[in-house]
Design a protein around this motif. Structure first.
Motif, mmCIF file in Angstrom:
data_model
loop_
_atom_site.group_PDB
_atom_site.id
_atom_site.type_symbol
_atom_site.label_atom_id
_atom_site.label_comp_id
_atom_site.label_asym_id
_atom_site.label_seq_id
_atom_site.Cartn_x
_atom_site.Cartn_y
_atom_site.Cartn_z
ATOM 1 N N THR A 76 -30.766 -40.343 21.340
ATOM 2 C CA THR A 76 -31.608 -41.374 20.734
ATOM 3 C C THR A 76 -31.775 -41.104 19.240
ATOM 4 O O THR A 76 -31.414 -40.042 18.732
ATOM 5 N N LEU A 80 -31.490 -37.428 17.456
ATOM 6 C CA LEU A 80 -30.549 -37.222 16.359
ATOM 7 C C LEU A 80 -31.263 -36.801 15.085
ATOM 8 O O LEU A 80 -30.794 -35.930 14.349
ATOM 9 N N LEU A 87 -29.780 -42.047 12.196
ATOM 10 C CA LEU A 87 -29.029 -43.050 12.948
ATOM 11 C C LEU A 87 -29.049 -44.393 12.222
ATOM 12 O O LEU A 87 -30.106 -44.890 11.834
ATOM 13 N N ARG A 90 -26.196 -47.810 17.028
ATOM 14 C CA ARG A 90 -25.565 -47.326 18.247
ATOM 15 C C ARG A 90 -25.149 -48.545 19.062
ATOM 16 O O ARG A 90 -25.902 -49.511 19.169
ATOM 17 N N VAL A 103 -21.974 -43.956 18.038
ATOM 18 C CA VAL A 103 -23.137 -43.677 17.199
ATOM 19 C C VAL A 103 -22.660 -43.546 15.761
ATOM 20 O O VAL A 103 -21.689 -42.828 15.485
#
Length: 312
Positions: A76, A80, A87, A90, A103
């Motif tokens: 998630t 991360l 992030l 995704r 990702v």
């Protein structure tokens, strides 16, 4: 942190490493492969591909098949971020091997700001973990479309050819003794064994061959050294040495130890041999194990492997 949760740390800790292709290329020894974008070639530093000019890299890793569902659940934004990666997005994707997800994000490693694309792919045999990373300063060298196109070609081959596995060793194996390759440690050693059921025993004949640096400096220290190395042989109970003596092995100084013991369950008697061959600033270790009742058939095969080892 549990095993599967630590996989996220593995993903984020992949190192920074310093030809046009339209078909899948498998780096030597890897079951994973892909069609790398123009400018990337198989790396001699790690399992994957690299562009030494831009420091871009595609890093391949094989994980247990069951790792996919855990990574799918736990990879998630928060997880991360705890690993140092921001992030961006995704999304679910499809690979030839099965279900997968992508990702995309940014991470700073050793003061280098990276762009990363990470594919996690499922298959019945293994989980594919493929990371494309490139320094922010060189991101114009590979377009998003080129990167996604390459990652979409991730493939898994059923096996690694035997000759390819043997090519990863620092020595030549001239005679396999009728055994199958059970596993290879690149640059270090090989395990050879009979398949399950080849002999009517829970312990199939097998031999491990490995090269290591160092060794005793004096001839008189070799027996103590051989005994010390042999004491670390795993998966044997009630070990009892029956002989220990110097010998010549393919024209080089060596040492042989013979022993008896039991398998880890204690139900099967086993016989073992260890050969050490000294020279070249290191030593070659061979350990053969077989059920005692099948020792007479296995021992000549172990010797064939031993006598077929040559330096590269």
């Amino acid at each position: 942190m549990g095993f599967f949760r630590s996989l996220i740390v593995l993903v984020l800790a992949l190192p920074v490493w310093s030809a046009a292709a339209t078909e899948v290329v498998y780096p030597p020894g890897s079951r994973l492969g892909l069609a790398p974008p123009a400018g990337m070639v198989p790396s001699s530093n790690f399992l994957g591909f690299e562009d030494s000019d831009t420091q871009a890299a595609i890093i391949l890793a094989s994980l247990p098949a069951e790792a996919f569902s855990e990574l799918e659940r736990t990879m998630t934004a928060d997880a991360l971020r705890r690993g140092g990666m921001t992030l961006e997005r995704r999304e679910s994707i499809s690979l030839a091997s099965g279900k997968a997800f992508l990702v995309v994000g940014r991470q700073e490693v050793n003061k280098t700001r990276l762009r990363k694309w990470i594919v996690v792919g499922s298959s019945p045999a293994l989980t594919a973990l493929v990371t494309f990373q490139i320094p922010e300063t060189a991101k114009a060298s590979y377009s998003e479309a080129a990167i996604r196109s390459a990652l979409a070609t991730v493939a898994i081959r059923p096996t690694v050819p035997v000759e390819e596995q043997l090519g990863l060793l620092p020595f030549k194996v001239g005679d396999l003794g009728g055994f199958q390759v059970g596993g290879v440690i690149p640059g270090r050693g090989i395990a050879l064994s009979d398949p399950p059921g080849a002999t009517p025993s829970p312990v199939q004949p097998h031999i491990f061959v490995a090269v290591s640096p160092g060794g005793p400096a004096q001839v008189g220290e070799r027996e103590a050294f051989a005994r010390e190395i042999f004491a670390a042989v795993p998966n044997v109970r009630d070990l009892r040495l029956t002989s220990s003596e110097p010998m010549r092995i393919v024209g080089q100084a060596g040492h042989q130890i013979m022993a008896e013991g039991k398998d880890p369950s204690g139900a099967t008697n086993v016989t073992l041999v260890q050969w050490l061959r000294f020279g070249g600033g290191g030593y070659l270790q061979l350990v053969g194990v077989a059920a005692s009742e099948h020792w007479l058939e296995a021992y000549p095969r172990f010797r064939a492997v031993r006598d077929g080892i040559e330096p590269r």
